[in-house]
Motif scaffolding. Structure first.
Motif, PDB file in Angstrom:
ATOM      1  N   ILE A 113      54.542  94.386 144.290  1.00  0.00           N
ATOM      2  CA  ILE A 113      54.880  94.518 143.353  1.00  0.00           C
ATOM      3  C   ILE A 113      54.431  93.626 141.745  1.00  0.00           C
ATOM      4  O   ILE A 113      54.977  94.755 140.560  1.00  0.00           O
ATOM      5  N   PHE A 114      53.754  92.295 141.593  1.00  0.00           N
ATOM      6  CA  PHE A 114      53.736  92.051 140.994  1.00  0.00           C
ATOM      7  C   PHE A 114      52.975  93.025 139.887  1.00  0.00           C
ATOM      8  O   PHE A 114      53.152  93.175 138.591  1.00  0.00           O
ATOM      9  N   ALA A 115      52.084  93.727 140.532  1.00  0.00           N
ATOM     10  CA  ALA A 115      51.080  94.320 140.364  1.00  0.00           C
ATOM     11  C   ALA A 115      51.307  95.610 139.534  1.00  0.00           C
ATOM     12  O   ALA A 115      50.992  95.939 138.672  1.00  0.00           O
ATOM     13  N   TRP A 116      52.342  95.530 140.138  1.00  0.00           N
ATOM     14  CA  TRP A 116      52.467  97.838 140.122  1.00  0.00           C
ATOM     15  C   TRP A 116      53.404  97.240 138.351  1.00  0.00           C
ATOM     16  O   TRP A 116      53.402  97.966 137.420  1.00  0.00           O
ATOM     17  N   ILE A 117      54.450  95.829 138.436  1.00  0.00           N
ATOM     18  CA  ILE A 117      55.074  95.959 137.719  1.00  0.00           C
ATOM     19  C   ILE A 117      54.569  95.641 136.004  1.00  0.00           C
ATOM     20  O   ILE A 117      53.903  95.951 135.076  1.00  0.00           O
ATOM     21  N   ILE A 118      53.014  94.655 136.530  1.00  0.00           N
ATOM     22  CA  ILE A 118      51.845  94.466 135.212  1.00  0.00           C
ATOM     23  C   ILE A 118      51.652  95.301 134.963  1.00  0.00           C
ATOM     24  O   ILE A 118      50.989  95.762 133.377  1.00  0.00           O
ATOM     25  N   ASN A 119      51.361  96.004 135.839  1.00  0.00           N
ATOM     26  CA  ASN A 119      50.217  97.327 135.411  1.00  0.00           C
ATOM     27  C   ASN A 119      51.100  98.648 134.288  1.00  0.00           C
ATOM     28  O   ASN A 119      50.631  99.187 133.667  1.00  0.00           O
ATOM     29  N   GLU A 120      52.950  98.197 133.863  1.00  0.00           N
ATOM     30  CA  GLU A 120      53.336  99.296 133.317  1.00  0.00           C
ATOM     31  C   GLU A 120      53.155  98.352 131.889  1.00  0.00           C
ATOM     32  O   GLU A 120      53.816  99.225 130.938  1.00  0.00           O
ATOM     33  N   GLY A 197      43.909  89.275 146.232  1.00  0.00           N
ATOM     34  CA  GLY A 197      44.384  91.106 146.451  1.00  0.00           C
ATOM     35  C   GLY A 197      44.995  91.474 145.301  1.00  0.00           C
ATOM     36  O   GLY A 197      45.467  93.030 144.842  1.00  0.00           O
ATOM     37  N   PHE A 198      45.815  90.025 144.452  1.00  0.00           N
ATOM     38  CA  PHE A 198      46.521  90.548 143.729  1.00  0.00           C
ATOM     39  C   PHE A 198      46.120  91.145 142.277  1.00  0.00           C
ATOM     40  O   PHE A 198      45.933  92.629 141.913  1.00  0.00           O
ATOM     41  N   LEU A 199      44.417  90.743 142.525  1.00  0.00           N
ATOM     42  CA  LEU A 199      43.332  91.684 141.531  1.00  0.00           C
ATOM     43  C   LEU A 199      42.972  92.662 141.491  1.00  0.00           C
ATOM     44  O   LEU A 199      42.224  93.800 141.107  1.00  0.00           O
ATOM     45  N   GLY A 204      42.935  98.531 141.345  1.00  0.00           N
ATOM     46  CA  GLY A 204      43.679  99.846 141.852  1.00  0.00           C
ATOM     47  C   GLY A 204      44.270 100.554 141.090  1.00  0.00           C
ATOM     48  O   GLY A 204      44.564 101.684 140.945  1.00  0.00           O
ATOM     49  N   LEU A 205      45.408 100.419 140.429  1.00  0.00           N
ATOM     50  CA  LEU A 205      46.170 100.987 139.463  1.00  0.00           C
ATOM     51  C   LEU A 205      45.316 101.402 138.267  1.00  0.00           C
ATOM     52  O   LEU A 205      46.155 102.348 138.306  1.00  0.00           O
ATOM     53  N   GLN A 206      45.246 100.924 137.828  1.00  0.00           N
ATOM     54  CA  GLN A 206      44.007 100.637 137.019  1.00  0.00           C
ATOM     55  C   GLN A 206      43.174 102.368 136.335  1.00  0.00           C
ATOM     56  O   GLN A 206      43.194 103.382 136.435  1.00  0.00           O
ATOM     57  N   THR A 207      42.706 102.456 137.846  1.00  0.00           N
ATOM     58  CA  THR A 207      42.644 103.762 138.854  1.00  0.00           C
ATOM     59  C   THR A 207      42.367 105.444 138.916  1.00  0.00           C
ATOM     60  O   THR A 207      41.431 105.642 139.360  1.00  0.00           O
ATOM     61  N   VAL A 208      44.032 104.963 138.804  1.00  0.00           N
ATOM     62  CA  VAL A 208      44.247 106.207 139.495  1.00  0.00           C
ATOM     63  C   VAL A 208      44.519 107.434 138.504  1.00  0.00           C
ATOM     64  O   VAL A 208      44.758 106.627 137.029  1.00  0.00           O
ATOM     65  N   ASP A 209      44.209 108.466 138.764  1.00  0.00           N
ATOM     66  CA  ASP A 209      43.992 109.382 137.580  1.00  0.00           C
ATOM     67  C   ASP A 209      45.637 110.174 137.234  1.00  0.00           C
ATOM     68  O   ASP A 209      46.277 110.166 138.146  1.00  0.00           O
ATOM     69  N   MET A 236      45.288 105.210 145.931  1.00  0.00           N
ATOM     70  CA  MET A 236      45.007 103.650 145.940  1.00  0.00           C
ATOM     71  C   MET A 236      44.619 102.831 147.047  1.00  0.00           C
ATOM     72  O   MET A 236      44.780 101.937 146.877  1.00  0.00           O
ATOM     73  N   LYS A 237      44.059 103.759 148.673  1.00  0.00           N
ATOM     74  CA  LYS A 237      43.766 103.063 149.642  1.00  0.00           C
ATOM     75  C   LYS A 237      42.707 102.140 149.830  1.00  0.00           C
ATOM     76  O   LYS A 237      42.796 101.515 150.724  1.00  0.00           O
ATOM     77  N   PRO A 238      41.964 101.809 149.505  1.00  0.00           N
ATOM     78  CA  PRO A 238      40.971 101.403 149.243  1.00  0.00           C
ATOM     79  C   PRO A 238      41.085  99.693 148.888  1.00  0.00           C
ATOM     80  O   PRO A 238      40.388  98.257 149.959  1.00  0.00           O
ATOM     81  N   GLN A 239      41.974  99.818 147.775  1.00  0.00           N
ATOM     82  CA  GLN A 239      42.503  98.693 147.531  1.00  0.00           C
ATOM     83  C   GLN A 239      43.890  98.166 148.626  1.00  0.00           C
ATOM     84  O   GLN A 239      43.633  96.691 148.955  1.00  0.00           O
ATOM     85  N   LEU A 240      44.499  98.980 149.284  1.00  0.00           N
ATOM     86  CA  LEU A 240      45.506  98.328 149.708  1.00  0.00           C
ATOM     87  C   LEU A 240      44.485  97.929 151.162  1.00  0.00           C
ATOM     88  O   LEU A 240      45.233  96.976 151.865  1.00  0.00           O
ATOM     89  N   MET A 241      43.293  98.851 151.361  1.00  0.00           N
ATOM     90  CA  MET A 241      43.061  97.994 153.187  1.00  0.00           C
ATOM     91  C   MET A 241      42.423  96.685 152.370  1.00  0.00           C
ATOM     92  O   MET A 241      42.460  95.791 152.976  1.00  0.00           O
ATOM     93  N   PHE A 242      41.534  96.522 151.104  1.00  0.00           N
ATOM     94  CA  PHE A 242      41.672  94.845 151.146  1.00  0.00           C
ATOM     95  C   PHE A 242      42.244  94.327 150.259  1.00  0.00           C
ATOM     96  O   PHE A 242      42.511  92.755 151.854  1.00  0.00           O
ATOM     97  N   GLY A 243      43.247  94.145 150.370  1.00  0.00           N
ATOM     98  CA  GLY A 243      44.501  93.568 149.591  1.00  0.00           C
ATOM     99  C   GLY A 243      44.744  92.852 150.964  1.00  0.00           C
ATOM    100  O   GLY A 243      45.595  91.811 151.651  1.00  0.00           O
ATOM    101  N   ALA A 244      44.848  94.316 152.480  1.00  0.00           N
ATOM    102  CA  ALA A 244      45.320  93.692 153.595  1.00  0.00           C
ATOM    103  C   ALA A 244      44.779  92.347 154.271  1.00  0.00           C
ATOM    104  O   ALA A 244      45.259  91.379 154.423  1.00  0.00           O
TER     105      ALA A 244
END
Length: 318
Positions: A113-120, A197-199, A204-209, A236-244
């Motif tokens: 959530i924090f990553a999603w908000i900060i990415n905007e 995981g936050f990083l 991951g959010l930066q790489t979304v097309d 961003m499934k690879p980042q989700l897996m890594f974060g988990a």
């Protein structure tokens, strides 16, 4: 006659057998030898410092080893003692599972959530807030801040504030009271959870097309939640897996917070975890065989939990 001759000639032709698995693998390695050569340094380090210690720990868990004598094979005695005789270990398992069940999902969701908000935000503000949120996880000895907050005298920040507000008449020994210790440790761990995981989520959010969002709008996606579920998360499934993996491993391997705030051992073992129990037998009592059995049980719990979580994350976006 001609048909019979043709059939006989066909039968006499040698049959082409498919190559064996080893022949195919050997051919593949030969064709990619440069890639394997580049992977060799990391592979050697991974085998030496990850796979080999795990295998050695598994072997030592079936022995009695005090680091002064040669290991002596004792079969399943360490595991029998662990589950049938060691009451403190059972307390540690309960505390660890409770701790992981709370901090694991909450820290994982908070990181995203924090990553999603900060990415905007704009790039400059994004960089500043990323550093602010990530800083606690890389700070040195930050536990003294929480020791000041939950100090057991009137000068502690929590006690002083609650006494001033009239909630308390006498100060509470927060870190010596078994009713509060685990809650405080969970709170501090959540504060420290915005780490690697936050990083990974930020990256991951930066790489979304971005064109996927335009295509999604054409296909009928109407709001941000649908964008999140059908576009952002699957991208961003690879980042989700890594974060988990990172968040679950951190929640199961908690020890520093407990030791620094509640001591070792804590009051009535209220903050005992599997890792603090492992540290007790491994670095204080030097019962390395028994400590290896504890480590093996923890390893199995981590692997099983990670497999379940990864199976669930594969369904994201379906």
């Amino acid at each position: 006659m001609q048909q019979s001759m043709s059939s006989n000639s066909g039968a006499n032709k040698p049959s082409h057998k498919p190559p064996s698995w080893w022949a195919y693998r050997k051919k593949q390695i030969k064709s990619s030898k440069h890639s394997y050569f580049l992977m060799m340094p990391y592979s050697l380090l991974f085998i030496l410092f990850t796979i080999l210690p795990v295998v050695m720990s598994l072997i030592l868990s079936f022995t009695y080893f005090n680091m002064l004598e040669a290991p002596r094979f004792i079969g399943w005695q360490n595991y029998t003692r662990l589950f049938l005789e060691d009451d403190i270990f059972l307390i540690a398992v309960k505390n660890t599972l409770l701790f992981a069940a709370i901090t694991g999902p909450l820290s994982y969701i908070a990181c995203f959530i924090f990553a999603w908000i900060i990415n905007e935000l704009n790039p400059k503000m994004r960089a500043i807030l990323t550093l602010v949120f990530y800083a606690p996880s890389i700070s040195g000895n930050i536990y003294f801040i929480w020791q000041m907050i939950f100090s057991g005298d009137r000068y502690g920040i929590a006690n002083g504030l609650l006494i001033k507000l009239g909630v308390l008449l006498e100060p509470i020994q927060w870190l010596k009271n078994e009713d509060y210790i685990l809650i405080i440790i969970i709170l501090v761990q959540l504060w420290l959870s915005l780490g690697t995981g936050f990083l990974a989520f930020i990256a991951g959010l930066q790489t979304v097309d971005r064109t996927l969002y335009e295509a999604g709008a054409v296909d009928g996606i109407k709001n941000r939640w649908q964008e999140l579920w059908y576009i952002t998360l699957p991208s961003m499934k690879p980042q989700l897996m890594f974060g988990a993996v990172i968040q679950l491993t951190t929640s199961f391997a908690v020890a520093d917070v407990s030791i620094n705030l509640a001591g070792s051992p804590s009051v009535n073992y209220a903050a005992e975890t599997i890792v603090t129990h492992l540290i007790d037998f491994g670095t204080i009592r030097f019962e390395m065989g028994y400590a290896s059995a504890i480590a093996t049980v923890l390893f199995c719990i981590m692997v099983g939990t990670n497999l379940i979580v990864q199976k669930f994350l594969r369904r994201v976006g379906e």
